[in-house]
Design a protein around this motif. Structure first.
Motif, PDB file in Angstrom:
ATOM      1  N   ARG A   1      12.838  -3.462   3.451  1.00  0.00           N
ATOM      2  CA  ARG A   1      12.161  -4.753   3.555  1.00  0.00           C
ATOM      3  C   ARG A   1      10.878  -4.690   4.370  1.00  0.00           C
ATOM      4  O   ARG A   1      10.141  -5.676   4.396  1.00  0.00           O
ATOM      5  N   THR A   2      10.611  -3.556   5.040  1.00  0.00           N
ATOM      6  CA  THR A   2       9.395  -3.435   5.848  1.00  0.00           C
ATOM      7  C   THR A   2       8.503  -2.341   5.271  1.00  0.00           C
ATOM      8  O   THR A   2       8.941  -1.211   5.077  1.00  0.00           O
ATOM      9  N   HIS A   3       7.259  -2.701   5.020  1.00  0.00           N
ATOM     10  CA  HIS A   3       6.296  -1.830   4.346  1.00  0.00           C
ATOM     11  C   HIS A   3       5.172  -1.493   5.327  1.00  0.00           C
ATOM     12  O   HIS A   3       4.559  -2.385   5.909  1.00  0.00           O
ATOM     13  N   ALA A   4       4.914  -0.207   5.545  1.00  0.00           N
ATOM     14  CA  ALA A   4       3.772   0.227   6.359  1.00  0.00           C
ATOM     15  C   ALA A   4       2.636   0.619   5.427  1.00  0.00           C
ATOM     16  O   ALA A   4       2.826   1.419   4.508  1.00  0.00           O
ATOM     17  N   LEU A   5       1.470   0.071   5.667  1.00  0.00           N
ATOM     18  CA  LEU A   5       0.314   0.307   4.808  1.00  0.00           C
ATOM     19  C   LEU A   5      -0.814   0.881   5.656  1.00  0.00           C
ATOM     20  O   LEU A   5      -1.294   0.237   6.594  1.00  0.00           O
ATOM     21  N   ILE A   6      -1.232   2.108   5.326  1.00  0.00           N
ATOM     22  CA  ILE A   6      -2.309   2.778   6.054  1.00  0.00           C
ATOM     23  C   ILE A   6      -3.559   2.744   5.188  1.00  0.00           C
ATOM     24  O   ILE A   6      -3.613   3.356   4.128  1.00  0.00           O
ATOM     25  N   GLY A   7      -4.555   1.995   5.641  1.00  0.00           N
ATOM     26  CA  GLY A   7      -5.756   1.758   4.846  1.00  0.00           C
ATOM     27  C   GLY A   7      -5.680   0.362   4.257  1.00  0.00           C
ATOM     28  O   GLY A   7      -4.713   0.033   3.564  1.00  0.00           O
TER      29      GLY A   7
ATOM     30  N   PHE B   1      -3.331  -5.332  -3.329  1.00  0.00           N
ATOM     31  CA  PHE B   1      -2.519  -5.202  -4.544  1.00  0.00           C
ATOM     32  C   PHE B   1      -1.219  -4.463  -4.246  1.00  0.00           C
ATOM     33  O   PHE B   1      -0.160  -4.813  -4.771  1.00  0.00           O
ATOM     34  N   GLN B   2      -1.298  -3.431  -3.395  1.00  0.00           N
ATOM     35  CA  GLN B   2      -0.091  -2.700  -3.010  1.00  0.00           C
ATOM     36  C   GLN B   2       0.902  -3.633  -2.329  1.00  0.00           C
ATOM     37  O   GLN B   2       2.097  -3.645  -2.650  1.00  0.00           O
ATOM     38  N   ALA B   3       0.418  -4.413  -1.385  1.00  0.00           N
ATOM     39  CA  ALA B   3       1.297  -5.318  -0.641  1.00  0.00           C
ATOM     40  C   ALA B   3       1.972  -6.321  -1.565  1.00  0.00           C
ATOM     41  O   ALA B   3       3.184  -6.575  -1.466  1.00  0.00           O
ATOM     42  N   LEU B   4       1.214  -6.888  -2.485  1.00  0.00           N
ATOM     43  CA  LEU B   4       1.776  -7.890  -3.401  1.00  0.00           C
ATOM     44  C   LEU B   4       2.755  -7.262  -4.383  1.00  0.00           C
ATOM     45  O   LEU B   4       3.764  -7.876  -4.743  1.00  0.00           O
ATOM     46  N   ALA B   5       2.467  -6.032  -4.820  1.00  0.00           N
ATOM     47  CA  ALA B   5       3.376  -5.359  -5.758  1.00  0.00           C
ATOM     48  C   ALA B   5       4.710  -5.047  -5.097  1.00  0.00           C
ATOM     49  O   ALA B   5       5.778  -5.254  -5.684  1.00  0.00           O
ATOM     50  N   PHE B   6       4.686  -4.559  -3.862  1.00  0.00           N
ATOM     51  CA  PHE B   6       5.935  -4.248  -3.166  1.00  0.00           C
ATOM     52  C   PHE B   6       6.723  -5.512  -2.859  1.00  0.00           C
ATOM     53  O   PHE B   6       7.951  -5.504  -2.892  1.00  0.00           O
ATOM     54  N   GLN B   7       6.027  -6.598  -2.599  1.00  0.00           N
ATOM     55  CA  GLN B   7       6.709  -7.869  -2.378  1.00  0.00           C
ATOM     56  C   GLN B   7       7.362  -8.353  -3.668  1.00  0.00           C
ATOM     57  O   GLN B   7       8.531  -8.762  -3.669  1.00  0.00           O
ATOM     58  N   ALA B   8       6.626  -8.297  -4.779  1.00  0.00           N
ATOM     59  CA  ALA B   8       7.114  -8.839  -6.045  1.00  0.00           C
ATOM     60  C   ALA B   8       8.221  -7.981  -6.653  1.00  0.00           C
ATOM     61  O   ALA B   8       9.209  -8.503  -7.180  1.00  0.00           O
ATOM     62  N   VAL B   9       8.074  -6.670  -6.592  1.00  0.00           N
ATOM     63  CA  VAL B   9       8.998  -5.764  -7.279  1.00  0.00           C
ATOM     64  C   VAL B   9      10.202  -5.400  -6.415  1.00  0.00           C
ATOM     65  O   VAL B   9      11.330  -5.308  -6.907  1.00  0.00           O
TER      66      VAL B   9
ATOM     67  N   VAL C   1       9.975  -6.839  -0.601  1.00  0.00           N
ATOM     68  CA  VAL C   1       9.529  -6.538   0.763  1.00  0.00           C
ATOM     69  C   VAL C   1       8.993  -7.823   1.397  1.00  0.00           C
ATOM     70  O   VAL C   1       8.243  -8.574   0.779  1.00  0.00           O
ATOM     71  N   GLY C   2       9.378  -8.063   2.643  1.00  0.00           N
ATOM     72  CA  GLY C   2       8.959  -9.295   3.293  1.00  0.00           C
ATOM     73  C   GLY C   2       8.062  -9.102   4.493  1.00  0.00           C
ATOM     74  O   GLY C   2       7.426 -10.053   4.955  1.00  0.00           O
ATOM     75  N   ARG C   3       7.995  -7.863   5.020  1.00  0.00           N
ATOM     76  CA  ARG C   3       7.222  -7.605   6.242  1.00  0.00           C
ATOM     77  C   ARG C   3       6.221  -6.487   5.981  1.00  0.00           C
ATOM     78  O   ARG C   3       6.587  -5.437   5.429  1.00  0.00           O
ATOM     79  N   LEU C   4       4.968  -6.707   6.373  1.00  0.00           N
ATOM     80  CA  LEU C   4       3.920  -5.711   6.174  1.00  0.00           C
ATOM     81  C   LEU C   4       3.301  -5.337   7.511  1.00  0.00           C
ATOM     82  O   LEU C   4       2.754  -6.168   8.228  1.00  0.00           O
ATOM     83  N   ARG C   5       3.419  -4.050   7.875  1.00  0.00           N
ATOM     84  CA  ARG C   5       2.768  -3.503   9.063  1.00  0.00           C
ATOM     85  C   ARG C   5       1.579  -2.672   8.572  1.00  0.00           C
ATOM     86  O   ARG C   5       1.744  -1.825   7.690  1.00  0.00           O
ATOM     87  N   TYR C   6       0.388  -2.883   9.118  1.00  0.00           N
ATOM     88  CA  TYR C   6      -0.788  -2.242   8.534  1.00  0.00           C
ATOM     89  C   TYR C   6      -1.788  -1.801   9.594  1.00  0.00           C
ATOM     90  O   TYR C   6      -1.861  -2.351  10.691  1.00  0.00           O
ATOM     91  N   PHE C   7      -2.551  -0.754   9.201  1.00  0.00           N
ATOM     92  CA  PHE C   7      -3.575  -0.220  10.097  1.00  0.00           C
ATOM     93  C   PHE C   7      -4.740   0.320   9.281  1.00  0.00           C
ATOM     94  O   PHE C   7      -4.558   0.892   8.197  1.00  0.00           O
ATOM     95  N   ASP C   8      -5.941   0.143   9.816  1.00  0.00           N
ATOM     96  CA  ASP C   8      -7.154   0.719   9.250  1.00  0.00           C
ATOM     97  C   ASP C   8      -8.103   1.016  10.399  1.00  0.00           C
ATOM     98  O   ASP C   8      -8.063   0.337  11.439  1.00  0.00           O
TER      99      ASP C   8
END
Length: 227
Positions: free
Chosen positions: A140-146, A153-161, A164-171
């Protein structure tokens, strides 16, 4: 003229960015991503039917231009796509693409399409498909680098498919992180900006890297997080 009317007409559907944007608004981006993921799943299931033709790539110091052809005996298609990480400094997109679809039996073109948005959607849907097969079902937790354009689009796809409800991200670009937060504000995702790659990875079930710069492509190493 009478003689001209004897010639068969070639009707080609043209899909530009406006048409695709209208389709996404009508269908909804989450529903579109879910359906697209299933189409990709079905195509991978019939992988042997495709001609897996090597892409033609032209590399330069600024980036790469690629031609991607494939066919399955019934339809032929190609995509022209570039990848130029320095483009945003000049107000241009990192990735731009267009493509065509043709009937193998006649050679007639059926469709010419803008594929910049489609590339972003397809990339995200393919990532979500891979995660649906490889990640734990309770992820349920997605880490996104960049956090460039592809990240949204990545965040929305993981949520929809995957739900996933939580997004941790860094750039490394704070402005890019702020843009991501603004664009995903109405997504119902719990957004957690992080100060480093290590911080983004803590507690994450799934990790996605979405970076274009070759000089920064190594963002995770085997010893990351070890004392």
């Amino acid at each position: 003229h009478r003689e001209c009317r004897k010639e068969p007409l070639i009707m080609v559907i043209l899909v530009d960015r406006k048409h695709l944007s209208e389709l996404l608004r009508r269908v909804g981006i989450r529903a579109f991503l879910v359906e697209l993921t299933e189409y990709i799943r079905e195509d991978f299931a019939r992988w042997p039917q495709f001609e897996r033709i090597p892409r033609l790539a032209s590399h330069s110091a600024q980036g790469v231009i690629e031609l991607m052809p494939t066919a399955d005996g019934r339809l032929y298609s190609f995509k022209f796509v570039n990848g130029h990480p320095g483009n945003p400094r000049e107000g241009k997109l990192t990735v731009g693409a267009f493509g065509a679809l043709a009937d193998v039996a006649t050679g007639y073109p059926l469709l010419v399409s803008e594929m910049t948005i489609l590339t972003a959607l397809r990339t995200a849907a393919t990532s979500a498909l891979a995660a649906s097969l490889l990640a734990r079902s309770d992820s349920r937790t997605h880490a996104l680098i960049g956090t460039g354009a592809q990240a949204e689009f990545q965040a929305l796809a993981f949520q929809a498919v995957l739900g996933v409800g939580r997004l941790r991200y860094f750039d490394i670009d704070g402005a890019a992180m702020s843009k991501l937060a603004t664009n995903l504000a109405g997504s119902d995702l719990v957004l957690e900006p992080c100060e480093s790659v290590e911080a983004a990875l803590r507690g994450a079930d799934i990790v996605t890297t979405a970076t274009a710069s070759k000089s920064r492509q190594r963002v995770i190493t085997p010893d990351l997080g070890r004392p």
